[in-house]
Design a protein around this motif. Structure first.
Motif, PDB file in Angstrom:
ATOM      1  N   LEU A  97       0.840  -1.198   0.000  1.00  0.00           N
ATOM      2  CA  LEU A  97       0.000   0.000   0.000  1.00  0.00           C
ATOM      3  C   LEU A  97       0.875   1.248   0.000  1.00  0.00           C
ATOM      4  CD1 LEU A  97      -2.743   1.445   0.342  1.00  0.00           C
ATOM      5  CD2 LEU A  97      -2.503   1.123   2.785  1.00  0.00           C
ATOM      6  N   TRP A  98       1.939   1.187   0.775  1.00  0.00           N
ATOM      7  CA  TRP A  98       2.799   2.344   0.937  1.00  0.00           C
ATOM      8  C   TRP A  98       3.587   2.621  -0.339  1.00  0.00           C
ATOM      9  CZ3 TRP A  98       8.307   2.810   1.911  1.00  0.00           C
ATOM     10  CH2 TRP A  98       8.677   4.086   2.362  1.00  0.00           C
ATOM     11  N   VAL A  99       4.084   1.547  -0.948  1.00  0.00           N
ATOM     12  CA  VAL A  99       4.939   1.731  -2.124  1.00  0.00           C
ATOM     13  C   VAL A  99       4.113   2.020  -3.364  1.00  0.00           C
ATOM     14  CG1 VAL A  99       6.599   0.614  -3.657  1.00  0.00           C
ATOM     15  CG2 VAL A  99       6.751   0.263  -1.193  1.00  0.00           C
ATOM     16  N   TRP A 100       3.055   1.244  -3.591  1.00  0.00           N
ATOM     17  CA  TRP A 100       2.353   1.338  -4.861  1.00  0.00           C
ATOM     18  C   TRP A 100       1.042   2.108  -4.793  1.00  0.00           C
ATOM     19  CZ3 TRP A 100       5.138  -3.289  -3.965  1.00  0.00           C
ATOM     20  CH2 TRP A 100       6.173  -3.517  -4.874  1.00  0.00           C
ATOM     21  N   GLY A 101       0.666   2.562  -3.602  1.00  0.00           N
ATOM     22  CA  GLY A 101      -0.568   3.328  -3.502  1.00  0.00           C
ATOM     23  C   GLY A 101      -1.791   2.438  -3.529  1.00  0.00           C
ATOM     24  N   SER A 102      -2.936   3.063  -3.395  1.00  0.00           N
ATOM     25  CA  SER A 102      -4.137   2.275  -3.161  1.00  0.00           C
ATOM     26  C   SER A 102      -4.915   1.977  -4.432  1.00  0.00           C
ATOM     27  CB  SER A 102      -5.038   3.021  -2.180  1.00  0.00           C
ATOM     28  OG  SER A 102      -5.369   4.283  -2.710  1.00  0.00           O
ATOM     29  N   GLU A 103      -4.596   2.684  -5.504  1.00  0.00           N
ATOM     30  CA  GLU A 103      -5.405   2.501  -6.700  1.00  0.00           C
ATOM     31  C   GLU A 103      -5.083   1.163  -7.365  1.00  0.00           C
ATOM     32  OE1 GLU A 103      -5.376   5.420 -10.163  1.00  0.00           O
ATOM     33  OE2 GLU A 103      -6.738   6.321  -8.705  1.00  0.00           O
ATOM     34  N   ASP A 201      -3.677  -5.518  -7.527  1.00  0.00           N
ATOM     35  CA  ASP A 201      -4.460  -4.779  -6.549  1.00  0.00           C
ATOM     36  C   ASP A 201      -4.219  -5.361  -5.174  1.00  0.00           C
ATOM     37  OD1 ASP A 201      -6.671  -6.742  -5.831  1.00  0.00           O
ATOM     38  OD2 ASP A 201      -6.862  -6.674  -8.005  1.00  0.00           O
ATOM     39  N   LEU A 202      -4.691  -4.694  -4.172  1.00  0.00           N
ATOM     40  CA  LEU A 202      -4.316  -5.040  -2.803  1.00  0.00           C
ATOM     41  C   LEU A 202      -5.125  -6.199  -2.244  1.00  0.00           C
ATOM     42  CD1 LEU A 202      -3.914  -1.418  -1.499  1.00  0.00           C
ATOM     43  CD2 LEU A 202      -2.105  -3.086  -1.767  1.00  0.00           C
ATOM     44  N   SER A 586      -2.577   4.710  11.736  1.00  0.00           N
ATOM     45  CA  SER A 586      -2.444   4.363  10.331  1.00  0.00           C
ATOM     46  C   SER A 586      -1.335   3.332  10.207  1.00  0.00           C
ATOM     47  CB  SER A 586      -2.135   5.600   9.499  1.00  0.00           C
ATOM     48  OG  SER A 586      -1.340   6.477  10.218  1.00  0.00           O
ATOM     49  N   TYR A 587      -1.384   2.541   9.175  1.00  0.00           N
ATOM     50  CA  TYR A 587      -0.433   1.452   8.958  1.00  0.00           C
ATOM     51  C   TYR A 587      -0.403   0.513  10.157  1.00  0.00           C
ATOM     52  CZ  TYR A 587       1.028   3.859   4.813  1.00  0.00           C
ATOM     53  OH  TYR A 587       1.027   4.442   3.589  1.00  0.00           O
ATOM     54  N   TRP A 588      -1.566   0.277  10.735  1.00  0.00           N
ATOM     55  CA  TRP A 588      -1.591  -0.589  11.919  1.00  0.00           C
ATOM     56  C   TRP A 588      -1.291  -2.028  11.567  1.00  0.00           C
ATOM     57  CZ3 TRP A 588      -5.094  -4.514  11.738  1.00  0.00           C
ATOM     58  CH2 TRP A 588      -6.137  -4.369  10.834  1.00  0.00           C
ATOM     59  N   ARG A 589      -1.616  -2.413  10.334  1.00  0.00           N
ATOM     60  CA  ARG A 589      -1.357  -3.808   9.983  1.00  0.00           C
ATOM     61  C   ARG A 589       0.126  -4.108  10.018  1.00  0.00           C
ATOM     62  NH1 ARG A 589      -4.747  -4.304   4.594  1.00  0.00           N
ATOM     63  NH2 ARG A 589      -3.614  -2.377   4.320  1.00  0.00           N
TER      64      ARG A 589
ATOM     65  N   SER B   4       0.065   8.149  -3.772  1.00  0.00           N
ATOM     66  CA  SER B   4       0.516   7.516  -2.539  1.00  0.00           C
ATOM     67  C   SER B   4       1.084   8.561  -1.589  1.00  0.00           C
ATOM     68  CB  SER B   4       1.539   6.432  -2.850  1.00  0.00           C
ATOM     69  OG  SER B   4       2.809   6.988  -3.000  1.00  0.00           O
ATOM     70  N   PRO B  45      -8.774   1.184   0.320  1.00  0.00           N
ATOM     71  CA  PRO B  45      -8.239   2.550   0.413  1.00  0.00           C
ATOM     72  C   PRO B  45      -8.508   3.384  -0.838  1.00  0.00           C
ATOM     73  CG  PRO B  45      -6.470   0.927   0.265  1.00  0.00           C
ATOM     74  CD  PRO B  45      -7.728   0.175   0.487  1.00  0.00           C
ATOM     75  N   ALA B  46      -8.583   2.759  -2.004  1.00  0.00           N
ATOM     76  CA  ALA B  46      -8.755   3.534  -3.228  1.00  0.00           C
ATOM     77  C   ALA B  46     -10.054   4.332  -3.193  1.00  0.00           C
ATOM     78  CB  ALA B  46      -8.737   2.618  -4.444  1.00  0.00           C
TER      79      ALA B  46
END
Lengths: 629, 406
Positions: A97-103, A201-202, A586-589, B4, B45-46
């Motif tokens: 999520l951090w590196v590639w973003g959420s989209e 995707d995530l 945030s980033y709790w996982r 991001s 999140p998106a």
């Protein structure tokens, strides 16, 4: 599908590690592949190079995981590695999520293979043809690797008899490292080659994980050809299944797996698990009565729990309402985990699908409230009864199997139960008999994804404090009853069956029946936890039956320590509390994952294993002979 | 990487707000009005992060202009992990520990429904922002729950009303994810279209598992049905795979394609130059909306977040506008007074005026309906129009019946 499954199969076959992080490696393969394809993949050579580099990179990550993490805990109890890999899942999720973003990333098409060719008058995408070619190529490659090289021979030997390989002086460490590299790289390759079909995707990791496990199990654990044929079989079934029964998409795979396991308990091409392949740790200590200190501790905790609402009334600032809410939730999961441990620890039956009885119980109660207008008191008790019936039914099939096959069959049944409520099958069935609402849409029975809402305890029990006492009282009572069962001859019989089925059978124990009974009892207690959950939340959804919920419970048991009766209690309490503590950040996982990994490394016997350390002994929490660290 | 980075800033900001709450003193609580936010920030999140960014933008604007009722607003945001049970727990924590006056947010329908039941039981105000389930305001509707975004039924009805004008589309097939939202979306579309056009025929439905579509096989199955038109409800990664396979295998040629939510930037943008062309869709063409209110919103959003708004952003922004208007009308943070103020509340949003209907607590926020096209290698909506939600709801009698006299 085959690529991922074969990787998983190899890792399991050799190392006996149930690698949950496999799905995450698949996801990483897709993300890394995506980035590389963007950078160098504009030509055909660049594209395939990018795919290969992604696979190697993921393989390297697998090696890192093996060296830093798994290698340290090979001597831990069976399946303990599972939690470690679970921690890795959480970490990788947040890193991605951090590196590639959420989209969602939609992969570019493969250069040179963008179009579709016409075969028999039907357009088939060229890339599909390439994929059809790749799988057999990999299969042949793997076959050659295993049959023709010395390394492959050793790996096959290790799959069949690990101790013998070790006795012959083969360094297992490097063998395992190599296997993990190969398996992870295959997952990465699987992730990378599917980019032009989908992207990254995530949610990929969990989506593929169940599928991969199913393919591996149907094919037979450790059998690469089995995985290949199973993947082919599912591909065909999927294609025809959705044309004939468009509604069957969710449940088809699991139905097939259940049928295969019932008739061929070791998969299509698998071999029976070799008996006597015990895990390499020291033998487990027999159950003994708890030491006075431990009993006192248990009593003190119970007293504290009972006094908490009084604390809330006297010092509302110190003990808020939410503390009570949190304790209720903790008790629910403590009961859930303890019920799972009931068959898992003493029974040696690891269930991957215990959420079926948790959610099944909750649904039994909720349906009774919704459609029979049952009072809370009656509906509540229908949950353990309903869950026990369900466990009774599923258990009949499951208890005949053992080990991973048992686990996978429980998972298959849990998925079938999940699909049953998720697709609201009762509603659909009624519709075929012409019973539907005025617009011809099926009646809502289980409500599908929207669940059943607005189900609360009756007046006297609806205040927080009253419900608190119900939850705490019932959980403690249920824990006590389970403890009594395990110290009774019944519990010892179960343990006998776990430790040596042959000898147990030889002295005239009907093992299947005992295991079946234990499974049903465990289902009943799980259903009780489900009822407590339902009436504290006021609604029930198919998510209470899903795989993730089963894994949560499994994680709690393992994290607490599978060898002790207090393990699941401590594990469930710790995990629920940590989850609540971290989830506001945030980033709790990432944090939770790291905490889990740290706990695994520091306390390879589970949290309760702490009692066995020197410090624990000094505090008189364990006997001298129970020292493990 | 831009998105991001923006995401990092947001989480940072929220973490700071959350930390402020954890260590804040009791006296500070009396001064600010706290709004509890629950959404699936790790699961999707998106969709949810743009929502939070829109909401935070609105809160910051209110606070700069002196707050509401002379008090500053505080936005306390928590993750529900996409689990209904977790969401209920978070709601209890927000009310008990953070002393929020109301809760808002959520995206998944089942999470929204769990919170609806919780709001009814605890008699606290819940303003559902994004969940689409029709039951939220109808079958499960209650005094304490309101919903902003146009529901599944409304958006499906808009599309059905538009395609009813296309004479030649008689044989229809549908494809929708195999869960409640997909089923509802297909049922609502079939119902409204059949009412408007008794001559149409639905020849078949495909139900791929959510986010596990086997697109090639689904496309072949649809082709075999030989429909004139196809109604699509798939979204996210499923939509990408469906659009690609459908194009490769020639499914879309000569057929009328209709897509629910397909035009929302969340779904259209990841497709880049492979975005389907010539589909009739509901969505959010933020780039072409020329009204002054909306232009101001887009400029403020881009300045604050260095990113463009999604549908979630404008829903988040509108939700906070609704809360502000409601607080001013109620003049109090007492739950019963706030509920009374919500009923029939009207306010102006960047997308146009919105009213929360007293009859079922559904807002009249509408949706943009238009045709997809490619522009500069990106999917966009053209020839779109804004349809006010008020015209696409069932009759009052039917709503009363659905709500079961509540």
């Amino acid at each position: 599908m085959f690529l991922v499954a074969s990787g998983l199969s190899i890792i399991f076959g050799v190392t006996r590690i149930v690698n949950f992080a496999h799905g995450s490696f698949y996801m990483l393969g897709a993300y890394i592949g995506y980035t590389l394809v963007q950078a160098i993949g504009s030509t055909a050579i660049g594209f395939w190079a990018a795919v290969l580099i992604a696979a190697v990179a993921v393989g390297a990550i697998g090696v890192v995981m093996e060296i830093l993490l798994l290698r340290r805990i090979y001597r831990a109890p069976e399946l303990f590695q599972l939690i470690a890999t679970f921690g890795v899942i959480l970490v990788i999720q947040d890193v991605a999520l951090w590196v590639w973003g959420s989209e969602d990333l939609v992969g570019p098409q493969a250069p040179g293979l963008k179009g579709a060719t016409s075969i028999l008058g039907k357009p088939i995408p060229e890339y599909d043809l390439a994929l059809i070619a790749i799988s057999p190529l990999v299969l042949v490659g793997l076959w050659a690797l295993f049959k023709l090289t010395r390394w492959g021979t050793l790996v096959r030997a290790a799959t069949q008899d690990r101790q013998m390989v070790a006795a012959l002086g083969v360094n297992q460490r490097w063998l395992f490292t190599g296997v993990l590299f190969l398996g992870s790289a295959l997952a990465g390759l699987g992730g990378a080659v599917q980019i032009p079909k989908g992207g990254a995707d995530l949610l990929m990791d969990f989506n593929i994980l169940a599928v991969a496990f199913v393919v591996v199990v149907v094919g037979g654990m450790g059998s690469i050809f089995g995985a290949f044929w199973a993947a082919v079989l599912f591909g065909i079934l999927q294609t025809f299944g959705i044309q004939i029964l468009p509604n069957s998409t969710l449940v088809l795979m699991f139905l097939v797996m259940a049928v295969v396991l019932i008739f061929r308990p070791w998969g299509l091409l698998g071999m029976p698990e070799t008996l006597g392949q015990a895990h390499p740790g020291p033998p487990e200590q027999p159950l003994r009565p708890a030491l006075p200190r431990v009993r006192a501790l248990g009593g003190a905790v119970t007293a504290l729990l009972l006094a908490l609402p009084i604390g809330h009334l006297v010092f509302p600032e110190l003990v808020g309402v939410f503390t009570l809410v949190l304790v209720i939730e903790i008790m629910v999961f403590v009961l859930f985990a303890a019920a799972l441990h009931f068959i898992m620890g003493p029974g040696g039956m690891v269930s991957f699908g215990h959420a079926a009885y948790f959610g099944g119980g909750a649904y039994a109660a909720a349906l009774l409230v919704k459609f029979a207008d049952a009072p809370f008191e009656l509906a509540f008790w229908s949950a353990p009864v309903g869950a026990a019936l369900l466990a009774f039914l599923f258990g009949w099939f499951c208890v005949r199997l053992s080990g991973v096959y048992f686990a996978m069959l429980t998972l298959a049944f849990a998925q079938i139960a999940w699909a049953f409520v998720f697709q609201d099958m009762p509603g659909s069935v009624l519709k075929t008999f012409g019973i539907a609402d005025e617009f011809g849409t099926p009646l809502k029975i289980t409500g599908g994804d929207d669940g059943l809402n607005d189900i609360w305890p009756s007046g006297w029990a609806s205040t927080r404090i009253a419900y608190y006492y119900i939850a705490v009282g019932l959980s403690v009572a249920a824990l006590w009853i389970m403890r009594r069962f395990l110290y009774a001859p019944f519990g010892y019989t179960l343990r006998a069956g776990r430790d040596s089925p042959l000898r147990a059978a030889a002295i005239g124990i009907d093992l299947t029946r005992h295991r079946w009974l234990a499974f049903t009892l465990s289902g009943a207690f799980t259903g009780l936890a489900g009822a407590l959950f339902l009436f504290s939340k006021g609604s029930v959804f198919p998510t209470t039956l899903e795989i993730a919920r089963s894994f949560d419970a499994l994680l709690m048991v393992l994290l607490g320590g599978v060898q002790s009766l207090f393990g699941p209690i401590v594990g469930a309490a710790a995990l629920t509390w940590l989850n609540d503590l971290f989830s506001v950040l945030s980033y709790w996982r990432f944090l939770l994952g790291v905490t889990i990994i740290a706990l695994v490394l520091l306390l390879p016997q589970g949290i309760v294993g702490f009692a066995g350390t020197r410090l624990g002994r000094r505090l008189q929490l364990a006997r001298p002979e129970e020292i493990t660290a | 990487m831009r998105s991001s980075k923006a995401f990092l800033t947001t989480t940072g900001a929220v973490a700071a707000i959350a930390a402020g709450v954890a260590f804040g003193s009791a006296s500070a609580a009396a001064e600010t009005i706290r709004i509890g936010d629950i959404n699936s920030y790790t699961r999707l999140p998106a969709h949810t992060v743009p929502y939070r960014q829109g909401a935070i933008l609105a809160i910051e604007e209110f606070n700069r202009s002196g707050g509401v009722l002379g008090r500053q607003l505080e936005f306390i945001s928590h993750d529900d992990q996409g689990k209904p049970g977790e969401a209920v727990k978070v709601a209890e924590r927000l009310f008990a520990r953070d002393e929020v006056v109301l809760i808002s947010g959520s995206l998944f329908s089942h999470v929204g429904l769990a919170l609806t039941a919780y709001a009814k039981k605890s008699k606290r105000l819940y303003i559902a922002a994004e969940p689409l389930a029709d039951a939220l305001v109808w079958a499960q509707g209650n005094r304490y729950t309101f919903r902003l975004r146009p529901s599944t039924y409304m958006q499906a009805a808009m599309l059905a009303a538009e395609v009813a004008k296309v004479e030649k589309a008689k044989r229809w097939a549908t494809i929708a994810p195999n869960y409640a939202y997909g089923k509802d979306a297909v049922a609502a579309f079939q119902r409204v279209l059949t009412e408007l056009r008794p001559d149409v025929e639905f020849v078949g439905s495909q139900w791929p598992a959510l986010f596990k579509i086997d697109a090639g096989a689904e496309v072949e199955a649809l082709k075999r049905l030989e429909p004139d038109a196809i109604y699509n409800v798939t979204f996210g990664g499923d939509l990408a795979k469906f659009a690609r396979e459908g194009k490769l295998r020639g499914l879309f040629e000569g057929r009328l394609m209709v897509g629910l939510l397909t035009g929302e930037p969340e779904y259209l943008d990841p497709l880049k130059d492979e975005a389907p062309e010539g589909w009739l869709v509901t969505g959010y063409p933020w780039y072409d909306i020329e009204t002054p209110e909306h232009k101001v919103f887009v400029a403020a959003y881009q300045q604050r977040w260095d990113d463009y708004p999604r549908i979630g952003s404008v829903v988040g922004y509108n939700t906070m506008l609704a809360i502000k208007a409601m607080l001013e009308r109620a003049g109090s943070t007492d739950t019963e007074k706030m509920v009374d103020a919500m009923e029939g509340l009207s306010f102006d949003a960047p997308t146009g005026p919105i009213t929360f209907r007293a009859i079922d607590h559904q807002a009249t926020m509408g949706a943009y309906v238009g045709w997809t096209a490619l522009r500069d290698g990106k999917g966009v909506m053209v020839d779109w129009k804004y349809l006010d939600g008020v015209g696409y709801l069932p009759s009052d009698d039917e709503v009363r019946k659905l709500r079961g006299g509540q």
